[in-house]
Design an enzyme around this catalytic site. Sequence first.
Site, PDB file in Angstrom:
ATOM      1  N   SER A 171      14.969  77.144 -26.203  1.00  4.78           N
ATOM      2  CA  SER A 171      15.252  77.295 -27.629  1.00  4.78           C
ATOM      3  C   SER A 171      16.204  78.466 -27.814  1.00  4.78           C
ATOM      4  O   SER A 171      16.003  79.535 -27.222  1.00  4.78           O
ATOM      5  CB  SER A 171      13.958  77.538 -28.405  1.00  4.78           C
ATOM      6  N   HIS A 229      21.894  77.074 -33.584  1.00  2.87           N
ATOM      7  CA  HIS A 229      20.545  76.842 -33.064  1.00  2.87           C
ATOM      8  C   HIS A 229      20.584  75.644 -32.134  1.00  2.87           C
ATOM      9  O   HIS A 229      21.274  74.653 -32.405  1.00  2.87           O
ATOM     10  CB  HIS A 229      19.573  76.564 -34.214  1.00  2.87           C
ATOM     11  N   ASN A 266      17.677  73.411 -29.489  1.00  3.22           N
ATOM     12  CA  ASN A 266      16.383  73.278 -28.841  1.00  3.22           C
ATOM     13  C   ASN A 266      16.401  71.981 -28.052  1.00  3.22           C
ATOM     14  O   ASN A 266      16.802  70.940 -28.565  1.00  3.22           O
ATOM     15  CB  ASN A 266      15.258  73.253 -29.887  1.00  3.22           C
ATOM     16  N   ARG A 287      13.637  69.942 -25.367  1.00  2.57           N
ATOM     17  CA  ARG A 287      12.246  70.088 -24.953  1.00  2.57           C
ATOM     18  C   ARG A 287      11.670  68.777 -24.422  1.00  2.57           C
ATOM     19  O   ARG A 287      12.162  67.688 -24.714  1.00  2.57           O
ATOM     20  CB  ARG A 287      11.401  70.569 -26.129  1.00  2.57           C
ATOM     21  N   HIS A 292      13.298  73.542 -51.172  1.00  4.81           N
ATOM     22  CA  HIS A 292      13.129  74.327 -52.389  1.00  4.81           C
ATOM     23  C   HIS A 292      14.453  74.881 -52.919  1.00  4.81           C
ATOM     24  O   HIS A 292      14.506  75.408 -54.025  1.00  4.81           O
ATOM     25  CB  HIS A 292      12.125  75.471 -52.164  1.00  4.81           C
TER      26      HIS A 292
END
Length: 299
Positions: free
Chosen positions: A90, A104, A106, A108, A169
């Site tokens: 990550s 970013h 990641n 896995r 939000h």
Amino acid sequence: MPGKEEITNWFKSLQDNICVSLEAADGIGSFEEDAWDRPGGGGGRSRVIRNGKVIEKGGVNFSAVWGPTPEKVLQSFGLDQADFYATGVSIVLHPSNPFVPIIHMNVRYFEMSNGISWFGGGIDLTPHYVNPDDAIYFHQALKDTCDKHNPAYYPKFKEWADNYFYVQHRHETRGIGGIFFDHLKAEDGISMDDRWKFVQDVGNTFAPTYTHFMASNSSLPFGEREKNWQMLRRGRYVEFNLVLDRGTKFGLETDGRIESILMSLPPLAGWEYNHQPEAGTPEHETLLSLKKGINWLSS
């Protein structure tokens, strides 16, 4: 398909290779390693770079953890009780220059003692200022990687990223998206070995793609206005990671190491009450680009 030991060792080598590439591109910063053990089983290597020439703070983490699967994880995945094994890399990088984007990645692998296993991951880019040329470069690199394996991957995983990296939000995407995928199993004529080769190529796409932005954008001039905007955009990044990100929640629910889980947060961030950029400004134009469904490769 290789076993979990071979997959785990490959992820370790990916961490090594990416750290070497980032140090060379930064020119000053170097990674410090913090090896850790998980009380319930497993551990990892957290590597953090701070106060570099380009990267203000970043982390390239490897982990391999195992043990009884927590009830919350079983419920969220709709699985029966079994032990789990999870390993991967990550990465989050926060640059100093507001014109260099946050990134970013990641990748896995997850398996359970009852025979269930899958791959997941993705890469997304969060510019403080959206530059269409950079967006095209980024998405083209991801499409090229996807197309090597399946022409359906890029449109499917891009849409997945648009929906996943969405700050509900705020009614805006975290950045310009990228690709996101999860629970990739053997199905529809695609083997687990095929999935694994795809995940490896995604991992190998990271370093050349991001070091391009480090080289091309890190010397662009900026002032106090741009730094203030960078702090606000970092604040939105924090909101997503702490409120919505499933990886953060998984780490907390599996008793992961808190310093490694929260290494994704920037060193400094800001919030301003009801901040509204003026129409026509670069800041306002960036907000207009934080929407789902933008086809950066349409031209």
